[in-house]
Design a protein around this motif. Structure first.
Motif, PDB file in Angstrom:
ATOM      1  N   VAL A   1       3.573   6.726  -0.136  1.00 28.10           N
ATOM      2  CA  VAL A   1       2.395   5.972  -0.589  1.00 28.10           C
ATOM      3  C   VAL A   1       1.256   6.162   0.418  1.00 28.10           C
ATOM      4  O   VAL A   1       0.101   6.375   0.056  1.00 28.10           O
ATOM      5  CB  VAL A   1       2.738   4.474  -0.784  1.00 28.10           C
ATOM      6  CG1 VAL A   1       1.482   3.621  -0.916  1.00 28.10           C
ATOM      7  CG2 VAL A   1       3.620   4.295  -2.030  1.00 28.10           C
ATOM      8  N   GLY A   2       1.610   6.123   1.705  1.00 30.33           N
ATOM      9  CA  GLY A   2       0.604   6.336   2.755  1.00 30.33           C
ATOM     10  C   GLY A   2      -0.059   7.694   2.607  1.00 30.33           C
ATOM     11  O   GLY A   2      -1.283   7.828   2.715  1.00 30.33           O
TER      12      GLY A   2
ATOM     13  N   ARG B   1      -2.363   7.656  -0.349  1.00 24.74           N
ATOM     14  CA  ARG B   1      -3.595   6.900  -0.036  1.00 24.74           C
ATOM     15  C   ARG B   1      -4.544   7.758   0.795  1.00 24.74           C
ATOM     16  O   ARG B   1      -5.752   7.748   0.574  1.00 24.74           O
ATOM     17  CB  ARG B   1      -3.258   5.622   0.716  1.00 24.74           C
ATOM     18  CG  ARG B   1      -2.768   4.535  -0.208  1.00 24.74           C
ATOM     19  CD  ARG B   1      -2.476   3.274   0.569  1.00 24.74           C
ATOM     20  NE  ARG B   1      -2.096   2.186  -0.327  1.00 24.74           N
ATOM     21  CZ  ARG B   1      -1.224   1.261  -0.027  1.00 24.74           C
ATOM     22  NH1 ARG B   1      -0.639   1.240   1.163  1.00 24.74           N
ATOM     23  NH2 ARG B   1      -0.941   0.305  -0.894  1.00 24.74           N
TER      24      ARG B   1
ATOM     25  N   ASP C   1      -5.709   5.475  -5.148  1.00 30.63           N
ATOM     26  CA  ASP C   1      -5.905   4.049  -4.971  1.00 30.63           C
ATOM     27  C   ASP C   1      -4.648   3.281  -5.396  1.00 30.63           C
ATOM     28  O   ASP C   1      -4.470   2.957  -6.563  1.00 30.63           O
ATOM     29  CB  ASP C   1      -7.126   3.650  -5.829  1.00 30.63           C
ATOM     30  CG  ASP C   1      -7.657   2.302  -5.448  1.00 30.63           C
ATOM     31  OD1 ASP C   1      -7.063   1.646  -4.569  1.00 30.63           O
ATOM     32  OD2 ASP C   1      -8.670   1.885  -6.049  1.00 30.63           O
ATOM     33  N   ILE C   2      -3.769   3.001  -4.425  1.00 33.51           N
ATOM     34  CA  ILE C   2      -2.518   2.288  -4.725  1.00 33.51           C
ATOM     35  C   ILE C   2      -2.560   0.919  -4.055  1.00 33.51           C
ATOM     36  O   ILE C   2      -2.774   0.814  -2.852  1.00 33.51           O
ATOM     37  CB  ILE C   2      -1.286   3.076  -4.205  1.00 33.51           C
ATOM     38  CG1 ILE C   2      -1.268   4.493  -4.790  1.00 33.51           C
ATOM     39  CG2 ILE C   2       0.010   2.335  -4.542  1.00 33.51           C
ATOM     40  CD1 ILE C   2      -0.220   5.398  -4.161  1.00 33.51           C
ATOM     41  N   GLN C   3      -2.356  -0.109  -4.889  1.00 34.83           N
ATOM     42  CA  GLN C   3      -2.383  -1.468  -4.374  1.00 34.83           C
ATOM     43  C   GLN C   3      -0.967  -1.891  -3.972  1.00 34.83           C
ATOM     44  O   GLN C   3      -0.006  -1.416  -4.563  1.00 34.83           O
ATOM     45  CB  GLN C   3      -2.868  -2.377  -5.510  1.00 34.83           C
ATOM     46  CG  GLN C   3      -3.446  -3.673  -5.057  1.00 34.83           C
ATOM     47  CD  GLN C   3      -4.090  -4.389  -6.248  1.00 34.83           C
ATOM     48  OE1 GLN C   3      -3.766  -4.116  -7.401  1.00 34.83           O
ATOM     49  NE2 GLN C   3      -4.991  -5.293  -5.956  1.00 34.83           N
TER      50      GLN C   3
ATOM     51  N   HIS D   1       2.365  -3.312  -1.265  1.00 33.83           N
ATOM     52  CA  HIS D   1       3.217  -2.748  -0.221  1.00 33.83           C
ATOM     53  C   HIS D   1       4.680  -2.978  -0.556  1.00 33.83           C
ATOM     54  O   HIS D   1       4.990  -3.516  -1.625  1.00 33.83           O
ATOM     55  CB  HIS D   1       2.843  -3.292   1.162  1.00 33.83           C
ATOM     56  CG  HIS D   1       2.662  -4.763   1.199  1.00 33.83           C
ATOM     57  ND1 HIS D   1       3.701  -5.634   1.283  1.00 33.83           N
ATOM     58  CD2 HIS D   1       1.523  -5.498   1.100  1.00 33.83           C
ATOM     59  CE1 HIS D   1       3.218  -6.862   1.266  1.00 33.83           C
ATOM     60  NE2 HIS D   1       1.907  -6.813   1.153  1.00 33.83           N
TER      61      HIS D   1
ATOM     62  N   TYR E   1       4.222  -1.888  -5.909  1.00 32.35           N
ATOM     63  CA  TYR E   1       3.046  -1.011  -5.910  1.00 32.35           C
ATOM     64  C   TYR E   1       2.448  -0.885  -7.303  1.00 32.35           C
ATOM     65  O   TYR E   1       3.142  -0.920  -8.302  1.00 32.35           O
ATOM     66  CB  TYR E   1       3.441   0.398  -5.443  1.00 32.35           C
ATOM     67  CG  TYR E   1       4.051   0.446  -4.068  1.00 32.35           C
ATOM     68  CD1 TYR E   1       3.249   0.405  -2.937  1.00 32.35           C
ATOM     69  CD2 TYR E   1       5.429   0.516  -3.909  1.00 32.35           C
ATOM     70  CE1 TYR E   1       3.821   0.454  -1.668  1.00 32.35           C
ATOM     71  CE2 TYR E   1       6.000   0.572  -2.646  1.00 32.35           C
ATOM     72  CZ  TYR E   1       5.191   0.535  -1.536  1.00 32.35           C
ATOM     73  OH  TYR E   1       5.743   0.585  -0.293  1.00 32.35           O
TER      74      TYR E   1
END
Ligand code: BTN
Length: 331
Positions: free
Chosen positions: A45-46, A49, A54-56, A58, A63
């Motif tokens: 995910v990092g 990003r 655009d990933i909301q 954690h 996610y």
């Protein structure tokens, strides 16, 4: 070769997020779906990003994608291609030196016809005549296709024009813009280049072993470097809106499949006809011709049956251009 190809599980994460774009997905669920640990999901995910996806959320909350990413991930492209040969295998890189260099190496190692190498960014993108190809991250399409045509090296010019016709069809359909082809296969919008094609091949007397068609498209660049501004542009700059790179790539690979089949089954003629119809450079265009040892003005006079460009010099002599570069002379 630079970085490693995108991990298959990272590709799967992209596809899982896209397919569930409206819901929050718990980290453990994603982890088990793609077969990695929760911390690896966090790590992927990092990376996404960092690429602007655009990933909301954690690991603890789950996610969710906020906007659909325009990534050329195989899991998003391949399902659109059905059982086409071109794109049956897609190797994706976030960053690479040159998709053509990698595709050539893979072809030498035996990669099959239709294998595609695609990248979000190139650090040493190559153009014709040893030039660099500007390859801004996530703005363009940088793709190379491996072909193994059962043709003689004499068929190479027609293959090159075939790629130009396919790109012309794909870009015209995807953008609605008026796209022109400058011989052999620069695609122009409003007189400036939006797409270039570098054909590289391995051949011996009488036989083509493999061909790599390398295609670069300036899609969503908001500006072009100042040294290119007068001669190059992007689809976004001309169309005044952004375009889906994934959609354009799908359309490009489908058109390549069609045009390549046409070339193999019907020979050069229909490809050359399609090229001449799409190009304002085919006939009657005043051009400046630059070859390795000459620089002169001429007028274009159609393609010969192998795909070479017929030109008429100012003294009336006609000749065939095998390679070289032409630019329009405004009269
Ligand atoms: C040209 O000079 O017009 C040809 C440009 C070709 C650029 C593409 S981008 C993908 C592939 N990889 C490369 O290094 N070059 C081609």
């Amino acid at each position: 070769m630079s970085a490693a190809a995108t991990d298959r599980r990272m590709d799967k994460l992209i596809s899982v997020l896209v397919k569930n774009a409206t819901v929050v997905l718990p980290g453990p669920k994603i982890a088990s779906q793609i077969g990695v640990t929760r911390s690896t999901v966090w790590n992927y995910v990092g990376k996404l990003r960092a690429l602007g996806v655009d990933i909301q959320g954690h690991t603890s909350s789950g996610y969710q994608l906020r906007t659909l990413p325009d990534i050329l991930a195989p899991s998003l492209i391949q399902p659109e291609l059905g059982d086409n040969e071109i794109g049956h295998k897609i190797i994706h890189y976030f960053r690479i030196d040159s998709t053509n260099s990698t595709a050539l190496a893979l072809a030498t190692d035996g990669a099959g016809e239709g294998t595609v190498v695609v990248a979000e960014e190139q650090t040493s993108g190559r153009g014709r005549f040893g030039r660099k190809w500007y390859s801004e991250k996530s703005s363009g399409i940088y793709v190379s296709v491996i072909l193994r045509p059962k043709l003689s090296p004499a068929a190479a010019p027609a293959l090159t024009l075939m790629a130009g016709v396919a790109a012309h069809r794909a870009l015209s359909a995807a953008t609605g813009l008026a796209v022109d082809i400058r011989w052999p296969n620069d695609l122009l919008v409003n007189g400036k280049k939006v797409c270039g094609i570098l054909t590289e091949m391995n051949a011996e007397l009488g036989r083509l072993h493999h061909v790599v068609l390398g295609i670069g498209v300036n899609v969503n660049n908001k500006t072009m470097p100042s040294e290119l501004g007068a001669i190059a542009t992007s689809l976004r700059l001309e169309g005044k809106r952004s375009f889906s790179r994934a959609q354009i790539l799908v359309s490009l690979l489908k058109e390549l499949e069609r045009c390549y089949a046409m070339l193999k089954t019907e020979g050069n003629a229909p490809v050359l006809r399609a090229w001449a119809k799409a190009s304002s450079y085919a006939e009657g265009k005043a051009v400046r011709v630059r070859t390795s040892d000459e620089d002169f003005q001429a007028v274009t006079a159609g393609l010969d049956p192998t795909g070479m460009l017929r030109i008429r010099r100012e003294d009336g002599r006609e000749e065939l251009l095998v390679s070289g570069e032409i630019t329009e002379v405004k009269r």
